[in-house]
Motif scaffolding. Structure first.
Motif, PDB file in Angstrom:
ATOM      1  N   ASN A  38     -14.456   4.806   7.189  1.00  0.00           N
ATOM      2  CA  ASN A  38     -14.918   3.507   6.717  1.00  0.00           C
ATOM      3  C   ASN A  38     -15.777   2.838   7.777  1.00  0.00           C
ATOM      4  N   GLY A  77      -7.768  -1.498  -1.936  1.00  0.00           N
ATOM      5  CA  GLY A  77      -8.899  -0.883  -2.621  1.00  0.00           C
ATOM      6  C   GLY A  77      -9.414   0.346  -1.882  1.00  0.00           C
ATOM      7  N   GLY A  78      -8.800   0.671  -0.755  1.00  0.00           N
ATOM      8  CA  GLY A  78      -9.197   1.863  -0.007  1.00  0.00           C
ATOM      9  C   GLY A  78     -10.643   1.829   0.453  1.00  0.00           C
ATOM     10  N   GLY A  79     -11.192   0.645   0.643  1.00  0.00           N
ATOM     11  CA  GLY A  79     -12.574   0.556   1.101  1.00  0.00           C
ATOM     12  C   GLY A  79     -13.586   0.961   0.050  1.00  0.00           C
ATOM     13  N   LYS A  80     -13.135   1.185  -1.176  1.00  0.00           N
ATOM     14  CA  LYS A  80     -14.070   1.644  -2.213  1.00  0.00           C
ATOM     15  C   LYS A  80     -14.593   0.496  -3.054  1.00  0.00           C
ATOM     16  N   ILE A  81     -13.891  -0.620  -3.013  1.00  0.00           N
ATOM     17  CA  ILE A  81     -14.255  -1.728  -3.886  1.00  0.00           C
ATOM     18  C   ILE A  81     -14.741  -2.883  -3.035  1.00  0.00           C
ATOM     19  N   GLN A  82     -15.955  -3.337  -3.322  1.00  0.00           N
ATOM     20  CA  GLN A  82     -16.583  -4.327  -2.464  1.00  0.00           C
ATOM     21  C   GLN A  82     -16.603  -5.682  -3.141  1.00  0.00           C
ATOM     22  N   GLN A 121       0.841  -1.198   0.000  1.00  0.00           N
ATOM     23  CA  GLN A 121       0.000   0.000   0.000  1.00  0.00           C
ATOM     24  C   GLN A 121       0.880   1.254   0.000  1.00  0.00           C
ATOM     25  N   ASN A 156      -6.098   2.086  -4.626  1.00  0.00           N
ATOM     26  CA  ASN A 156      -7.555   2.202  -4.530  1.00  0.00           C
ATOM     27  C   ASN A 156      -8.273   1.874  -5.836  1.00  0.00           C
ATOM     28  N   GLU A 192      -6.016   4.373   9.339  1.00  0.00           N
ATOM     29  CA  GLU A 192      -4.914   4.891   8.525  1.00  0.00           C
ATOM     30  C   GLU A 192      -5.193   6.293   8.011  1.00  0.00           C
ATOM     31  N   ASN A 196      -0.180   7.373  -3.736  1.00  0.00           N
ATOM     32  CA  ASN A 196       0.056   8.481  -4.675  1.00  0.00           C
ATOM     33  C   ASN A 196       1.402   9.155  -4.465  1.00  0.00           C
ATOM     34  N   VAL A 223     -14.118  10.454  -3.667  1.00  0.00           N
ATOM     35  CA  VAL A 223     -13.461   9.952  -2.452  1.00  0.00           C
ATOM     36  C   VAL A 223     -12.250   9.125  -2.847  1.00  0.00           C
ATOM     37  N   GLN A 224     -11.112   9.443  -2.239  1.00  0.00           N
ATOM     38  CA  GLN A 224      -9.906   8.669  -2.534  1.00  0.00           C
ATOM     39  C   GLN A 224      -9.992   7.294  -1.885  1.00  0.00           C
ATOM     40  N   SER A 225     -10.391   7.280  -0.611  1.00  0.00           N
ATOM     41  CA  SER A 225     -10.560   5.999   0.056  1.00  0.00           C
ATOM     42  C   SER A 225     -11.417   6.164   1.305  1.00  0.00           C
ATOM     43  N   TYR A 226     -11.950   5.039   1.765  1.00  0.00           N
ATOM     44  CA  TYR A 226     -12.674   4.996   3.038  1.00  0.00           C
ATOM     45  C   TYR A 226     -11.769   4.306   4.034  1.00  0.00           C
ATOM     46  N   LEU A 227     -11.307   5.022   5.046  1.00  0.00           N
ATOM     47  CA  LEU A 227     -10.357   4.455   6.006  1.00  0.00           C
ATOM     48  C   LEU A 227     -10.788   4.815   7.423  1.00  0.00           C
ATOM     49  N   LYS A 265     -21.151   0.943  -1.014  1.00  0.00           N
ATOM     50  CA  LYS A 265     -19.850   0.341  -1.277  1.00  0.00           C
ATOM     51  C   LYS A 265     -19.833  -0.393  -2.612  1.00  0.00           C
ATOM     52  N   LYS A 283     -19.063   9.581  -3.864  1.00  0.00           N
ATOM     53  CA  LYS A 283     -18.112   8.477  -3.919  1.00  0.00           C
ATOM     54  C   LYS A 283     -17.024   8.609  -4.989  1.00  0.00           C
TER      55      LYS A 283
END
Lengths: 272, 349
Positions: free
Chosen positions: B168, A216-221, A110, A135, B214, A115, B207-211, B347, B204
């Motif tokens: 997240n 996936g940064g929590g964006k991909i399920q 990661q 991500n 971190e 970036n 949004v870069q990421s859901y964390l 999601k 969405k």
């Protein structure tokens, strides 16, 4: 009698850690929270959100498996043609990453891919536009390949290295050129290894959820994420179990298909 | 067989003499249950020295873990400190004793505002003593954000596409959208929650990421311009990177509050009250504050802080900043299910 006693620990192990938990999951999957019988939890796999997660899991797992085969197979051929002491060094290097915990490796990945990470720093050194790979599904596939590649390499290499040199010498004697030797001797004999490699990579890739969460940064399920969510956050163990059972059935069906292909290739080998 | 009898007898004797010892000395003791790293160890020594009451101190990481250990009953805890919603649960389950806080010497140090926060789950302020608290807000990199941030709007207007980190976790993410829309974060109105989800769906792609854990590190490392974080994280983030700032958006946010309760198992209520009062004493509360660096509800401590710390909004938010903030309460089963379904939908997009 003594032999049976020797088997007892394994029986306890299999029953306690495989059969009974599976029965628990099956029980949860087939009941509602109140304990009534239902097929809803398993049928829930067909709902749009779950189907989408399953298809995405399937897509990424297939991609990961194909890449692993493409990487592992040539490597095995190269190792076969190298000297014996070089072979053991290559094996050692390949096994080395497995000494580290896989979550740590994914966390490191990661940071590499982020970036402002090391990869983009190196790219900018060479005036190449930074990659926005973190991500995205690509990052997840990268992580899966990185983690699961050894499970492909080991069986493939095992099957290719164990091909008897005499068979190849015989093929040469009978006038086969390099391509023919590969296609008619090495390739068919390596298929069992490839098949077990595919199973060992495809199954964990299909059920992955930590890799997709971190890279996936929590964006991909993926379906693994849905199941994890049901157990840990939503506390709907019945639905979580139902989806797990559906996923297991799916993987079982895929393995059976693969197994059939495997048998056919065995028969094919006899024909050749 | 005989051997076993002797052994059992010996064990019994030993147990008797040991328990006998305890009775003879008659030292008072308190068993305390708290989060890890959530009290200066010197505070405990000080209390033992001053009062002669022995402290047995136990730690846990999450409210759920505390609840499980507490309800297993293996150890009988006298005092327990945990988070708002878990306190709410314990009060509802009748596990908590009433305490008369007004009769204590130092509880006056706790500001009215914090008793009011606590009244969300303890309406008459008769169970829970505020210990530490904090907010949820935006941690941002001032070198990457031009205008000062004062609204949740920066997360939704598209200016910082692909530079935003959202929480997240269901409730925290929905809280941001609900507050931005002007609704309560504890709403059970399905239409409002669905409207919030629509907003999160639109957001969405940006949004870069859901964390969760971190999020702070990503902003510190410069990978994102802003993140929704807890105020304690913001203070630590500032320690690592001076360009970071923290704000509680003007639309309001979530405040969390950790409080102490006396359990129903507590026999020595006197000693328990002494301990709670001790925690409110200015010097003790200051020691704990300097150990933990979360926001303290102790106004005597706040008033004596260095100006630099006092003006740090992640540590001492202005009253005006928390006016629109709310404590999160547990939702009923139907709303929980709705949240969970809408979250999965979000999601999967």
């Amino acid at each position: 009698m003594n032999r049976k006693l020797l088997a007892a620990p394994y029986l306890v192990w299999v029953a306690g850690f495989i059969i009974i938990p599976l029965l628990f999951i099956l029980g949860k999957a087939l009941t509602t929270a109140d304990g009534g019988f239902t097929l809803q939890n398993i049928a829930a796999i067909a709902s749009p959100i779950h189907r989408k997660a399953l298809l995405l899991s399937l897509q990424l797992a297939l991609l990961c498996t194909v890449i692993c085969v493409l990487l592992a197979y040539p490597l095995a051929l190269i190792v076969r043609s190298s000297k014996l002491n070089q072979q053991s060094i290559v094996m050692f290097i390949l096994i080395l990453p497995m000494w580290m915990n896989f979550i740590l490796r994914i966390l490191a990945l990661q940071m590499l891919l982020s970036n402002n990470g090391i990869l983009n720093m190196i790219l900018s050194r060479f005036s190449i536009a930074p990659l926005e790979i973190i991500n995205t599904p690509a990052a997840i596939v990268f992580g899966m390949v990185y983690d699961f590649l050894p499970y492909m390499i080991l069986p493939v290499m095992n099957s290719i290295l164990s091909i008897d040199n005499n068979l190849i010498a015989a093929a040469r004697d009978l006038g086969a050129n390099g391509f023919h030797v590969f296609w008619k001797v090495i390739f068919p004999l390596s298929l069992p290894g490839v098949a077990s490699g595919i199973t060992m990579v495809f199954v964990p890739a299909m059920t992955a959820f930590v890799i997709s969460d971190i890279l996936g940064g929590g964006k991909i399920q993926l379906l693994g994420n849905v199941i994890e969510q049901e157990f840990s956050v939503s506390m709907d163990w019945n639905l979580g179990s139902g989806l797990s059972v559906a996923l297991m059935l799916f993987i079982l069906a895929t393995s059976l298909l693969l197994g059939r292909g495997q048998n056919q290739s065995d028969r094919g080998r006899l024909l050749w | 067989m005989k051997k076993w009898c002797y052994l059992a007898a010996a064990v019994c004797c030993a147990a008797l003499t040991l328990s006998g010892c305890n009775n003879k000395e008659e030292t008072e003791s308190l068993t305390i249950f708290n989060y890890g790293e959530y009290m200066d160890p010197d505070v405990i020594d000080m209390f033992e020295e001053e009062t002669g009451i022995e402290i047995k101190y136990e730690e846990a990481t999450t409210p759920e873990e505390m609840y499980t250990k507490y309800s297993s009953g293996a150890i009988s805890y006298d005092l327990l400190c945990t988070s708002d919603y878990m306190i709410q649960r314990l009060i509802n389950e009748g596990e908590v004793q009433k305490v008369d806080f007004s009769s204590m010497q130092h509880t006056g140090n706790i500001g009215d505002k914090y008793w009011e926060f606590a009244s969300v789950f303890d309406p008459d302020n008769e169970y829970a003593l505020p210990y530490f608290w904090g907010t949820v807000g935006i941690l941002y990199d001032t070198t990457k954000v031009d205008a000062p941030v004062d609204s949740w709007d920066v997360l939704f207007n598209g200016d910082y596409a692909n530079n935003i980190i959202m929480p997240n976790s269901q409730r925290d993410a929905f809280m941001v959208a609900l507050k931005y829309l002007g609704y309560s974060l504890n709403t059970s109105d399905e239409a409002q929650i669905r409207e919030a989800q629509q907003l999160l769906l639109q957001q969405k792609p940006d949004v870069q990421s859901y964390l969760v854990d971190e999020a702070r590190d990503e902003v510190v490392a410069g990978n994102a311009a802003m993140a929704v974080v807890y105020s304690g994280e913001a203070y630590l983030g500032h320690e690592y990177n001076n360009n970071l700032a923290y704000t509680i958006p003007k639309e309001g946010s979530n405040v969390w509050l950790d409080t102490w309760i006396v359990t129903k198992h507590c026999q020595n209520v006197d000693a328990a009250e002494k301990f709670l009062d001790f925690l409110c004493r200015e010097d003790v509360a200051a020691m704990n504050f300097e150990y933990i660096y979360y926001s303290t509800p102790n106004e005597a401590v706040i008033n004596s802080l260095d100006p630099e710390l006092r003006n740090n909004e992640s540590l001492v938010p202005a009253d005006s900043a928390t006016d629109n903030c709310e404590v999160c309460t547990q939702t009923d089963a139907a709303v929980t299910q709705l949240y969970s379904d809408l979250w999965k939908e979000l999601k999967s997009e």
